[in-house]
Design an enzyme around this catalytic site. Sequence first.
Site, PDB file in Angstrom:
ATOM      1  N   PHE A 155       0.879  -1.146   0.056  1.00 21.19           N
ATOM      2  CA  PHE A 155       0.047  -0.099   0.009  1.00 21.19           C
ATOM      3  C   PHE A 155       0.850   1.231  -0.024  1.00 21.19           C
ATOM      4  O   PHE A 155       2.025   1.310   0.399  1.00 21.19           O
ATOM      5  CB  PHE A 155      -0.957  -0.029   1.178  1.00 21.19           C
ATOM      6  N   CYS A 156       0.155   2.470  -0.257  1.00 24.39           N
ATOM      7  CA  CYS A 156       1.073   3.466  -0.511  1.00 24.39           C
ATOM      8  C   CYS A 156      -0.115   4.669  -0.356  1.00 24.39           C
ATOM      9  O   CYS A 156      -1.260   4.574   0.035  1.00 24.39           O
ATOM     10  CB  CYS A 156       1.725   3.703  -1.962  1.00 24.39           C
ATOM     11  N   THR A 157       0.217   6.032  -0.519  1.00 27.59           N
ATOM     12  CA  THR A 157      -0.706   7.063  -0.107  1.00 27.59           C
ATOM     13  C   THR A 157      -1.927   6.990  -1.253  1.00 27.59           C
ATOM     14  O   THR A 157      -3.082   6.813  -0.832  1.00 27.59           O
ATOM     15  CB  THR A 157       0.067   8.435  -0.424  1.00 27.59           C
ATOM     16  N   CYS A 194       2.700   1.904  -4.779  1.00 25.66           N
ATOM     17  CA  CYS A 194       2.408   0.459  -4.676  1.00 25.66           C
ATOM     18  C   CYS A 194       2.058  -0.431  -5.736  1.00 25.66           C
ATOM     19  O   CYS A 194       2.396  -1.757  -6.004  1.00 25.66           O
ATOM     20  CB  CYS A 194       1.417   0.144  -3.602  1.00 25.66           C
ATOM     21  N   ILE A 209      -3.923   4.453   0.543  1.00 20.92           N
ATOM     22  CA  ILE A 209      -4.429   5.110   1.811  1.00 20.92           C
ATOM     23  C   ILE A 209      -5.953   5.976   1.723  1.00 20.92           C
ATOM     24  O   ILE A 209      -6.728   5.810   2.412  1.00 20.92           O
ATOM     25  CB  ILE A 209      -3.637   5.735   2.828  1.00 20.92           C
TER      26      ILE A 209
END
Length: 321
Positions: A192-194, A199, A221
């Site tokens: 996962f990432c922002t 990702c 996220i």
Amino acid sequence: MINSFESQKVDNDYKIAAFYSFSPIAEKVITTFLSKLRIIAEKHNVRGTVLVALEGINGTICGPVEGVTAMQKQLDSLDLETPLEIKYSYTSRQAFRRFKARRKNEIVTMGVENVDPCKTTGKYVEPEDWNAFLDDPLTLVIDTRNEYEISVGSFDGAVNPRTDSFREFPEWVDKKLHSLLKKKSFKKIALFCTGGIRCEKASALLLREGFPEVHHLHGGILRYLEEVPENESRWNGECFVFDQRVALNHKLMPGVYKLCFACGMPLSPQDQNGKYYIPSIQCHHCVDLFSDDDRERFRERQRHIARLGERFPGNSIWPSA
């Protein structure tokens, strides 16, 4: 998929659009496309950054609603194979200082050849299914963001690669990931990432390296915070963002973190009350990094910004600390 935060519009005059798509873009259209974006940005007071490469497009922009709409029409003219992943939010002031539209080699820089997210990526995990991956003892969950972002907030139990830039992620994969998987016989990897872009590219790297079960959080996220009720959320802290809001809470509104404008590190309320913190001048991260001459330059910069703020009130939230 287009996600909208229309409920934030009350008393917020500026719309923010964060978007990306890994889709092939022909070299011959890039220069003209970027020129048109600059014209629209100038006309409608839109600021932010748009990066275009042969592998796709990535950007975050902020402006009046009609300006962001005009920009999106131009984005739609690319007729991408993979539709833009867009997330909207609102703010009371302009979130960026200027507009930049650039041609790059990568829309998110990893620095590794033969990683092509246009062709191969991991499997999407929708936000409503993400908690099950967090709870699965056979899934290794990895935060692909940088150390300073993770310090602001993350999911419980996620692995922190402790990178300072996304360029360092491939080296971490090469040196650390195989041993992590062997320790507990993990069967899956979930990234996962922002907002989803890092990702997604990281998933392409892992597949190229031979990791078979690779998943990544669709929309990142930000989409998780938008779609998962707070009472069901597994997110802890705030989500660092690369604009002058610094970090967002679960309601996707600016949170309690500020940015040190000497070194660029995010600061918690506790950090802001620390003995080394002087707004816009220094914090505990950088108190030993700068000279007295440097700090005097920072003070003069702050005085200059304050004068601009008096001339153009409400036009920018820079700086906040």
